[in-house]
Design a protein around this motif. Structure first.
Motif, PDB file in Angstrom:
ATOM      1  N   ARG A  82      47.641  43.155  25.308  1.00 34.74           N
ATOM      2  CA  ARG A  82      47.391  44.681  26.241  1.00 34.74           C
ATOM      3  C   ARG A  82      45.909  44.719  26.457  1.00 34.74           C
ATOM      4  NH1 ARG A  82      50.920  49.847  26.630  1.00 34.74           N
ATOM      5  NH2 ARG A  82      50.099  51.042  27.806  1.00 34.74           N
ATOM      6  N   ASP A  83      45.022  44.835  25.329  1.00 35.77           N
ATOM      7  CA  ASP A  83      43.992  45.453  24.951  1.00 35.77           C
ATOM      8  C   ASP A  83      42.691  44.203  25.417  1.00 35.77           C
ATOM      9  OD1 ASP A  83      44.815  47.432  23.731  1.00 35.77           O
ATOM     10  OD2 ASP A  83      43.700  46.401  21.869  1.00 35.77           O
ATOM     11  N   ARG A  84      43.300  42.747  25.307  1.00 33.94           N
ATOM     12  CA  ARG A  84      42.421  42.267  26.781  1.00 33.94           C
ATOM     13  C   ARG A  84      42.668  42.277  28.142  1.00 33.94           C
ATOM     14  NH1 ARG A  84      43.511  36.322  23.082  1.00 33.94           N
ATOM     15  NH2 ARG A  84      42.053  36.845  21.209  1.00 33.94           N
ATOM     16  N   MET A  85      43.554  42.666  28.602  1.00 35.37           N
ATOM     17  CA  MET A  85      43.932  42.659  30.191  1.00 35.37           C
ATOM     18  C   MET A  85      43.625  43.465  30.598  1.00 35.37           C
ATOM     19  SD  MET A  85      47.769  41.370  30.339  1.00 35.37           S
ATOM     20  CE  MET A  85      47.747  40.679  31.710  1.00 35.37           C
ATOM     21  N   LYS A  86      43.163  45.148  29.558  1.00 40.72           N
ATOM     22  CA  LYS A  86      42.524  46.040  30.161  1.00 40.72           C
ATOM     23  C   LYS A  86      41.438  46.102  30.784  1.00 40.72           C
ATOM     24  CE  LYS A  86      45.313  49.601  27.340  1.00 40.72           C
ATOM     25  NZ  LYS A  86      44.535  50.792  26.899  1.00 40.72           N
ATOM     26  N   ALA A  87      40.416  44.748  30.026  1.00 48.01           N
ATOM     27  CA  ALA A  87      39.496  45.203  30.690  1.00 48.01           C
ATOM     28  C   ALA A  87      39.323  44.988  32.751  1.00 48.01           C
ATOM     29  CB  ALA A  87      38.700  43.653  30.201  1.00 48.01           C
ATOM     30  N   TYR A  88      40.836  43.694  33.009  1.00 44.02           N
ATOM     31  CA  TYR A  88      40.766  43.797  34.327  1.00 44.02           C
ATOM     32  C   TYR A  88      41.400  44.499  35.429  1.00 44.02           C
ATOM     33  CZ  TYR A  88      39.340  39.003  32.174  1.00 44.02           C
ATOM     34  OH  TYR A  88      38.880  38.783  31.211  1.00 44.02           O
ATOM     35  N   GLY A  89      41.716  46.323  34.450  1.00 43.46           N
ATOM     36  CA  GLY A  89      42.865  47.350  35.658  1.00 43.46           C
ATOM     37  C   GLY A  89      43.363  48.093  34.785  1.00 43.46           C
ATOM     38  N   LEU A 119      45.254  44.641  39.271  1.00 41.18           N
ATOM     39  CA  LEU A 119      44.189  44.200  38.352  1.00 41.18           C
ATOM     40  C   LEU A 119      43.060  43.069  39.770  1.00 41.18           C
ATOM     41  CD1 LEU A 119      47.135  41.407  36.511  1.00 41.18           C
ATOM     42  CD2 LEU A 119      45.075  43.398  35.544  1.00 41.18           C
ATOM     43  N   ASN A 120      41.886  43.502  38.842  1.00 42.51           N
ATOM     44  CA  ASN A 120      40.808  42.532  39.437  1.00 42.51           C
ATOM     45  C   ASN A 120      39.936  41.876  38.972  1.00 42.51           C
ATOM     46  OD1 ASN A 120      37.872  42.724  41.262  1.00 42.51           O
ATOM     47  ND2 ASN A 120      38.303  45.303  41.726  1.00 42.51           N
ATOM     48  N   LEU A 121      40.734  40.618  39.710  1.00 43.16           N
ATOM     49  CA  LEU A 121      39.835  39.790  38.801  1.00 43.16           C
ATOM     50  C   LEU A 121      39.013  37.985  40.234  1.00 43.16           C
ATOM     51  CD1 LEU A 121      43.909  38.459  37.473  1.00 43.16           C
ATOM     52  CD2 LEU A 121      41.482  39.182  36.165  1.00 43.16           C
ATOM     53  N   THR A 122      38.594  37.744  39.210  1.00 43.42           N
ATOM     54  CA  THR A 122      38.174  36.277  40.220  1.00 43.42           C
ATOM     55  C   THR A 122      39.101  35.374  40.001  1.00 43.42           C
ATOM     56  OG1 THR A 122      36.681  35.483  38.298  1.00 43.42           O
ATOM     57  CG2 THR A 122      35.699  36.887  39.675  1.00 43.42           C
ATOM     58  N   LEU A 146      47.078  43.323  43.768  1.00 42.34           N
ATOM     59  CA  LEU A 146      45.971  42.639  42.977  1.00 42.34           C
ATOM     60  C   LEU A 146      44.396  42.041  43.696  1.00 42.34           C
ATOM     61  CD1 LEU A 146      44.351  40.192  40.629  1.00 42.34           C
ATOM     62  CD2 LEU A 146      45.710  38.574  41.956  1.00 42.34           C
ATOM     63  N   ASP A 147      43.202  42.842  43.915  1.00 41.05           N
ATOM     64  CA  ASP A 147      41.993  42.430  44.382  1.00 41.05           C
ATOM     65  C   ASP A 147      41.344  40.884  43.556  1.00 41.05           C
ATOM     66  OD1 ASP A 147      41.282  44.968  46.631  1.00 41.05           O
ATOM     67  OD2 ASP A 147      42.015  46.002  43.861  1.00 41.05           O
ATOM     68  N   LEU A 148      41.646  40.196  44.336  1.00 41.97           N
ATOM     69  CA  LEU A 148      41.784  38.960  44.061  1.00 41.97           C
ATOM     70  C   LEU A 148      39.717  38.223  44.895  1.00 41.97           C
ATOM     71  CD1 LEU A 148      42.448  35.816  42.483  1.00 41.97           C
ATOM     72  CD2 LEU A 148      43.253  35.217  44.532  1.00 41.97           C
ATOM     73  N   LYS A 149      39.071  38.057  44.239  1.00 44.78           N
ATOM     74  CA  LYS A 149      37.812  37.023  44.440  1.00 44.78           C
ATOM     75  C   LYS A 149      38.209  35.890  44.409  1.00 44.78           C
ATOM     76  CE  LYS A 149      34.616  41.020  42.760  1.00 44.78           C
ATOM     77  NZ  LYS A 149      35.414  41.326  42.259  1.00 44.78           N
ATOM     78  N   VAL A 150      37.691  35.245  46.044  1.00 45.47           N
ATOM     79  CA  VAL A 150      37.794  34.175  46.115  1.00 45.47           C
ATOM     80  C   VAL A 150      36.550  33.610  46.289  1.00 45.47           C
ATOM     81  CG1 VAL A 150      39.088  32.220  47.600  1.00 45.47           C
ATOM     82  CG2 VAL A 150      40.558  33.836  47.311  1.00 45.47           C
ATOM     83  N   PRO A 151      35.557  32.676  46.265  1.00 53.71           N
ATOM     84  CA  PRO A 151      35.120  31.523  46.461  1.00 53.71           C
ATOM     85  C   PRO A 151      35.258  31.078  47.765  1.00 53.71           C
ATOM     86  CG  PRO A 151      36.135  30.490  43.924  1.00 53.71           C
ATOM     87  CD  PRO A 151      37.134  31.213  44.458  1.00 53.71           C
ATOM     88  N   GLY A 152      33.988  31.648  48.676  1.00 54.48           N
ATOM     89  CA  GLY A 152      33.800  31.067  50.035  1.00 54.48           C
ATOM     90  C   GLY A 152      34.271  32.220  50.873  1.00 54.48           C
ATOM     91  N   VAL A 153      34.877  33.015  49.981  1.00 58.73           N
ATOM     92  CA  VAL A 153      35.567  34.614  51.169  1.00 58.73           C
ATOM     93  C   VAL A 153      34.708  35.606  50.709  1.00 58.73           C
ATOM     94  CG1 VAL A 153      37.329  35.546  51.656  1.00 58.73           C
ATOM     95  CG2 VAL A 153      38.229  33.359  50.852  1.00 58.73           C
ATOM     96  N   PRO A 154      33.882  36.024  51.827  1.00 58.12           N
ATOM     97  CA  PRO A 154      32.668  37.173  51.456  1.00 58.12           C
ATOM     98  C   PRO A 154      33.369  38.501  50.435  1.00 58.12           C
ATOM     99  CG  PRO A 154      33.630  37.181  53.447  1.00 58.12           C
ATOM    100  CD  PRO A 154      34.230  36.407  52.791  1.00 58.12           C
ATOM    101  N   ASN A 155      34.703  39.053  50.845  1.00 60.83           N
ATOM    102  CA  ASN A 155      35.366  40.052  50.190  1.00 60.83           C
ATOM    103  C   ASN A 155      36.985  40.232  49.192  1.00 60.83           C
ATOM    104  OD1 ASN A 155      33.862  42.006  51.975  1.00 60.83           O
ATOM    105  ND2 ASN A 155      35.078  41.621  53.742  1.00 60.83           N
TER     106      ASN A 155
END
Length: 277
Positions: A82-89, A119-122, A146-155
């Motif tokens: 849980r402590d590790r995952m807190k960094a992402y949301g 969660l906010n993840l690449t 989930l806010d996912l950052k996808v390569p090639g997608v600007p937002n």
């Protein structure tokens, strides 16, 4: 005095000389053996007791240690995760189960469940979390948004009701994607809309303007050699314009699918299958 083969008797011995000159240690062998028999029995019983105690301890100590590990280690592992995952949301809860619990010391577990509000993840971070959980046989992760950052997608791509299931090395991720959230992830002036799905791939239609010119193109989103790619469809030399949406040496993408789950407002159900390698 009279002799009977075992020293003077009390006959004519009013002063007790016999007890002084012939104590118990010097009595006949038969009498000595009879007097030592209770001592031998006691010593034997003591040896048996010590042996029984050693046997009981040999069994009880490991049982107690296993019981303590079963009580302490799963909650501890859940807190660390849980402590590790807190960094992402925002993480609501994490639970871990393992038998025997000492397997957790080697990164193994029977099952784990995690619930998150957001969660906010690449894609790289998402894969890293999956790889770190490779020792968990059954993993269930539920995320509201989930806010996912996808390569090639600007937002960021906003996914809702994300469900990740891992069974052994196989994984399946399902999520809801609305048309409005998909439109917000692409550059202004461009539109992307799914049109068909089947055979582990999704066909999309994209339109946009560049240097005052409008253009439309169809593309296939599909797995290729473990990667997830977007490949222009129906154009010569389309392979040159192929865009890699996802690629990781630890995760092999095997299947992607899409269904319409709601018409107003338009929403899709996405499914992706992959395996750890």
């Amino acid at each position: 005095m009279k002799r009977h083969g075992r020293g003077p008797t009390r006959t004519g011995d009013p002063l007790g000389v016999n007890e002084v000159l012939w104590p118990a240690e010097l009595r006949a062998p038969g009498e000595l053996k009879a007097s030592l028999e209770p001592v031998g029995v006691t010593l034997g019983a003591m040896r048996r007791t010590r042996k029984s105690t050693r046997v009981v301890l040999a069994v009880a100590v490991p049982v107690v240690l296993v019981a303590l590990a079963q009580i302490v280690l799963p909650p501890l592992a859940a807190r660390i995760a849980r402590d590790r995952m807190k960094a992402y949301g925002d993480i609501r809860s994490v639970s871990v189960s393992a038998w025997p619990a000492v397997e957790l010391l080697w990164g193994k577990a029977d099952s784990a469940t995690a619930l998150a509000s957001n969660l906010n993840l690449t894609t790289a971070q998402m894969t890293k979390l999956a790889w770190e959980a490779r020792g968990i046989h059954d993993l269930d992760l539920s995320v509201d948004t989930l806010d996912l950052k996808v390569p090639g997608v600007p937002n960021d791509v906003l996914l809702r009701n994300v469900r990740t299931q891992k069974r052994g090395s196989s994984m399946q991720v399902s999520a809801t994607l609305t048309q409005s959230d998909l439109a917000a992830s692409v550059p202004s002036g461009f539109t992307v809309q799914p049109v068909a799905s089947g055979g582990g791939q999704v066909e999309v239609h994209a339109t946009g303007g560049l240097f005052g010119l409008q253009a439309s193109i169809d593309a296939l989103v599909r797995p290729l050699d473990g990667r997830l790619i977007a490949e222009p469809h129906g154009l010569p030399l389309s392979g040159i314009a192929t865009v890699t949406l996802f690629s990781d040496p630890h995760l092999k993408v095997e299947w992607v699918g899409l269904t319409v789950t709601r018409r107003q407002p338009l929403a899709y159900g996405l499914t992706l299958r992959a395996s750890l390698r």
